[in-house]
Write a protein that holds these residues in place. Structure first.
Motif, PDB file in Angstrom:
ATOM      1  N   VAL A   1      39.003  48.407  44.222  1.00  0.00           N
ATOM      2  CA  VAL A   1      38.725  48.717  42.825  1.00  0.00           C
ATOM      3  C   VAL A   1      38.443  47.387  42.144  1.00  0.00           C
ATOM      4  N   VAL A   2      37.358  47.323  41.378  1.00  0.00           N
ATOM      5  CA  VAL A   2      36.971  46.100  40.685  1.00  0.00           C
ATOM      6  C   VAL A   2      37.183  46.319  39.192  1.00  0.00           C
ATOM      7  N   ASP A   3      37.708  45.312  38.525  1.00  0.00           N
ATOM      8  CA  ASP A   3      37.926  45.455  37.087  1.00  0.00           C
ATOM      9  C   ASP A   3      36.587  45.644  36.369  1.00  0.00           C
ATOM     10  N   ASP A   4      36.632  46.319  35.234  1.00  0.00           N
ATOM     11  CA  ASP A   4      35.436  46.714  34.480  1.00  0.00           C
ATOM     12  C   ASP A   4      34.610  45.509  34.040  1.00  0.00           C
ATOM     13  N   GLN A   5      35.260  44.435  33.585  1.00  0.00           N
ATOM     14  CA  GLN A   5      34.530  43.247  33.135  1.00  0.00           C
ATOM     15  C   GLN A   5      33.773  42.578  34.283  1.00  0.00           C
ATOM     16  N   SER A   6      34.397  42.453  35.437  1.00  0.00           N
ATOM     17  CA  SER A   6      33.728  41.843  36.590  1.00  0.00           C
ATOM     18  C   SER A   6      32.572  42.710  37.066  1.00  0.00           C
ATOM     19  N   ALA A   7      32.786  44.028  37.081  1.00  0.00           N
ATOM     20  CA  ALA A   7      31.720  44.931  37.511  1.00  0.00           C
ATOM     21  C   ALA A   7      30.509  44.805  36.594  1.00  0.00           C
ATOM     22  N   ALA A   8      30.732  44.693  35.298  1.00  0.00           N
ATOM     23  CA  ALA A   8      29.624  44.558  34.345  1.00  0.00           C
ATOM     24  C   ALA A   8      28.969  43.183  34.462  1.00  0.00           C
ATOM     25  N   LYS A   9      29.768  42.130  34.550  1.00  0.00           N
ATOM     26  CA  LYS A   9      29.242  40.764  34.591  1.00  0.00           C
ATOM     27  C   LYS A   9      28.409  40.512  35.849  1.00  0.00           C
ATOM     28  N   PHE A  10      28.842  41.057  36.990  1.00  0.00           N
ATOM     29  CA  PHE A  10      28.156  40.810  38.253  1.00  0.00           C
ATOM     30  C   PHE A  10      27.301  42.001  38.701  1.00  0.00           C
ATOM     31  N   SER A  11      27.132  43.002  37.816  1.00  0.00           N
ATOM     32  CA  SER A  11      26.311  44.194  38.093  1.00  0.00           C
ATOM     33  C   SER A  11      26.728  44.863  39.397  1.00  0.00           C
ATOM     34  N   ILE A  12      28.017  45.121  39.536  1.00  0.00           N
ATOM     35  CA  ILE A  12      28.542  45.777  40.737  1.00  0.00           C
ATOM     36  C   ILE A  12      28.632  47.273  40.461  1.00  0.00           C
ATOM     37  N   PRO A  13      27.789  48.091  41.097  1.00  0.00           N
ATOM     38  CA  PRO A  13      27.851  49.531  40.862  1.00  0.00           C
ATOM     39  C   PRO A  13      28.981  50.179  41.661  1.00  0.00           C
ATOM     40  N   VAL A  14      29.379  51.376  41.247  1.00  0.00           N
ATOM     41  CA  VAL A  14      30.376  52.145  41.983  1.00  0.00           C
ATOM     42  C   VAL A  14      29.796  52.452  43.364  1.00  0.00           C
ATOM     43  N   GLY A  15      30.586  52.230  44.411  1.00  0.00           N
ATOM     44  CA  GLY A  15      30.153  52.512  45.776  1.00  0.00           C
ATOM     45  C   GLY A  15      29.455  51.355  46.462  1.00  0.00           C
ATOM     46  N   ALA A  16      29.368  50.195  45.815  1.00  0.00           N
ATOM     47  CA  ALA A  16      28.692  49.037  46.395  1.00  0.00           C
ATOM     48  C   ALA A  16      29.510  48.457  47.554  1.00  0.00           C
ATOM     49  N   THR A  17      28.835  47.741  48.444  1.00  0.00           N
ATOM     50  CA  THR A  17      29.489  47.053  49.552  1.00  0.00           C
ATOM     51  C   THR A  17      29.645  45.586  49.177  1.00  0.00           C
ATOM     52  N   SER A  18      30.836  45.056  49.425  1.00  0.00           N
ATOM     53  CA  SER A  18      31.113  43.655  49.128  1.00  0.00           C
ATOM     54  C   SER A  18      31.981  43.101  50.243  1.00  0.00           C
ATOM     55  N   ARG A  19      32.312  41.842  50.127  1.00  0.00           N
ATOM     56  CA  ARG A  19      33.225  41.197  51.070  1.00  0.00           C
ATOM     57  C   ARG A  19      34.429  40.697  50.284  1.00  0.00           C
ATOM     58  N   SER A  20      35.565  40.614  50.949  1.00  0.00           N
ATOM     59  CA  SER A  20      36.744  40.096  50.261  1.00  0.00           C
ATOM     60  C   SER A  20      37.534  39.216  51.205  1.00  0.00           C
ATOM     61  N   SER A  21      38.324  38.354  50.600  1.00  0.00           N
ATOM     62  CA  SER A  21      39.167  37.447  51.368  1.00  0.00           C
ATOM     63  C   SER A  21      40.489  37.313  50.644  1.00  0.00           C
ATOM     64  N   SER A  22      41.561  37.398  51.413  1.00  0.00           N
ATOM     65  CA  SER A  22      42.901  37.169  50.876  1.00  0.00           C
ATOM     66  C   SER A  22      43.676  36.435  51.952  1.00  0.00           C
ATOM     67  N   PRO A  23      44.795  35.817  51.621  1.00  0.00           N
ATOM     68  CA  PRO A  23      45.558  35.103  52.650  1.00  0.00           C
ATOM     69  C   PRO A  23      45.990  36.029  53.800  1.00  0.00           C
ATOM     70  N   ALA A  24      46.189  37.315  53.506  1.00  0.00           N
ATOM     71  CA  ALA A  24      46.619  38.237  54.539  1.00  0.00           C
ATOM     72  C   ALA A  24      45.449  38.708  55.403  1.00  0.00           C
ATOM     73  N   ARG A  25      44.244  38.762  54.822  1.00  0.00           N
ATOM     74  CA  ARG A  25      43.084  39.272  55.556  1.00  0.00           C
ATOM     75  C   ARG A  25      41.877  38.446  55.145  1.00  0.00           C
ATOM     76  N   ARG A  26      41.251  37.783  56.081  1.00  0.00           N
ATOM     77  CA  ARG A  26      40.136  36.889  55.793  1.00  0.00           C
ATOM     78  C   ARG A  26      38.805  37.605  55.951  1.00  0.00           C
ATOM     79  N   CYS A  27      37.931  37.410  54.963  1.00  0.00           N
ATOM     80  CA  CYS A  27      36.530  37.834  54.966  1.00  0.00           C
ATOM     81  C   CYS A  27      36.212  39.056  55.815  1.00  0.00           C
ATOM     82  N   GLY A  28      36.394  40.201  55.232  1.00  0.00           N
ATOM     83  CA  GLY A  28      35.990  41.446  55.884  1.00  0.00           C
ATOM     84  C   GLY A  28      35.148  42.256  54.931  1.00  0.00           C
ATOM     85  N   ASP A  29      34.353  43.175  55.470  1.00  0.00           N
ATOM     86  CA  ASP A  29      33.558  44.041  54.608  1.00  0.00           C
ATOM     87  C   ASP A  29      34.473  45.050  53.938  1.00  0.00           C
TER      88      ASP A  29
END
Length: 179
Positions: A150-178
């Motif tokens: 789930v992406v916050d509303d401000q980030s979704a608007a600022k980066f034009s991220i539509p609902v259902g989009a594919t992105s990548r994420s990284s956290s200390p527990a899990r590195r760079c996954g789709d």
């Protein structure tokens, strides 16, 4: 005596005016600094106060390591085992208990890091809509799979991220996954 002081001040009008202006500017800067500091403190208190609104007790894991106070995280903790949630739920007087995890998380969309100013990028587990959740859906549906985010509303608007989009994420527990 008063007339003499008044006569001396009026004889040097420019010096009097510049002194008065410097005093007004100095007081204005001090007042502005105090107002800004108080506003920032109140905002931070409100953000963190709302995040744990309605929560009486938090069970946390052991501190994994002692971080430095000037650089990096100072409160990295191990995850609490799933069995602890059942134990907490069985305690008398507990009306609700949820398992939650959170910390640093970096979302990348279309090859760009999703950042908002200088604030740290935080991620948290979805615990559903309810009184213990600090997150509330505005668009789309709640995450159902482990790789849904789930992406916050401000980030979704600022980066034009539509609902259902594919992105990548990284956290200390899990590195760079789709996701």
């Amino acid at each position: 005596m008063f007339r003499l002081a008044l006569k001396g001040a009026l004889a040097r009008r420019l010096r009097l005016a510049l002194t008065a202006v410097s005093i007004v500017i100095g007081v204005g800067f001090v007042a502005g600094t105090l107002v800004l500091t108080d506003t920032l403190n109140a905002t931070v208190d409100q953000i963190f106060g709302n995040a744990s609104k309605g929560v009486s007790v938090v069970v946390r894991g052991q501190q994994a390591f002692q971080g430095s106070s000037d650089n990096g995280p100072t409160d990295e903790r191990a995850l609490v085992p799933e069995s602890a949630l059942a134990t907490v739920r069985s305690v008398g007087g507990v009306s609700q208990a949820v398992g939650d995890a959170g910390g640093y998380a970096q979302l990348v969309y279309n090859g760009k890091a999703v950042v908002n100013g200088g604030a740290p990028n935080m991620g948290t587990a979805w615990v559903g809509e309810g009184p213990l959740s600090s997150l509330h859906l505005v668009k789309g549906a709640a995450p159902t799979a482990a790789d849904d985010v789930v992406v916050d509303d401000q980030s979704a608007a600022k980066f034009s991220i539509p609902v259902g989009a594919t992105s990548r994420s990284s956290s200390p527990a899990r590195r760079c996954g789709d996701t």
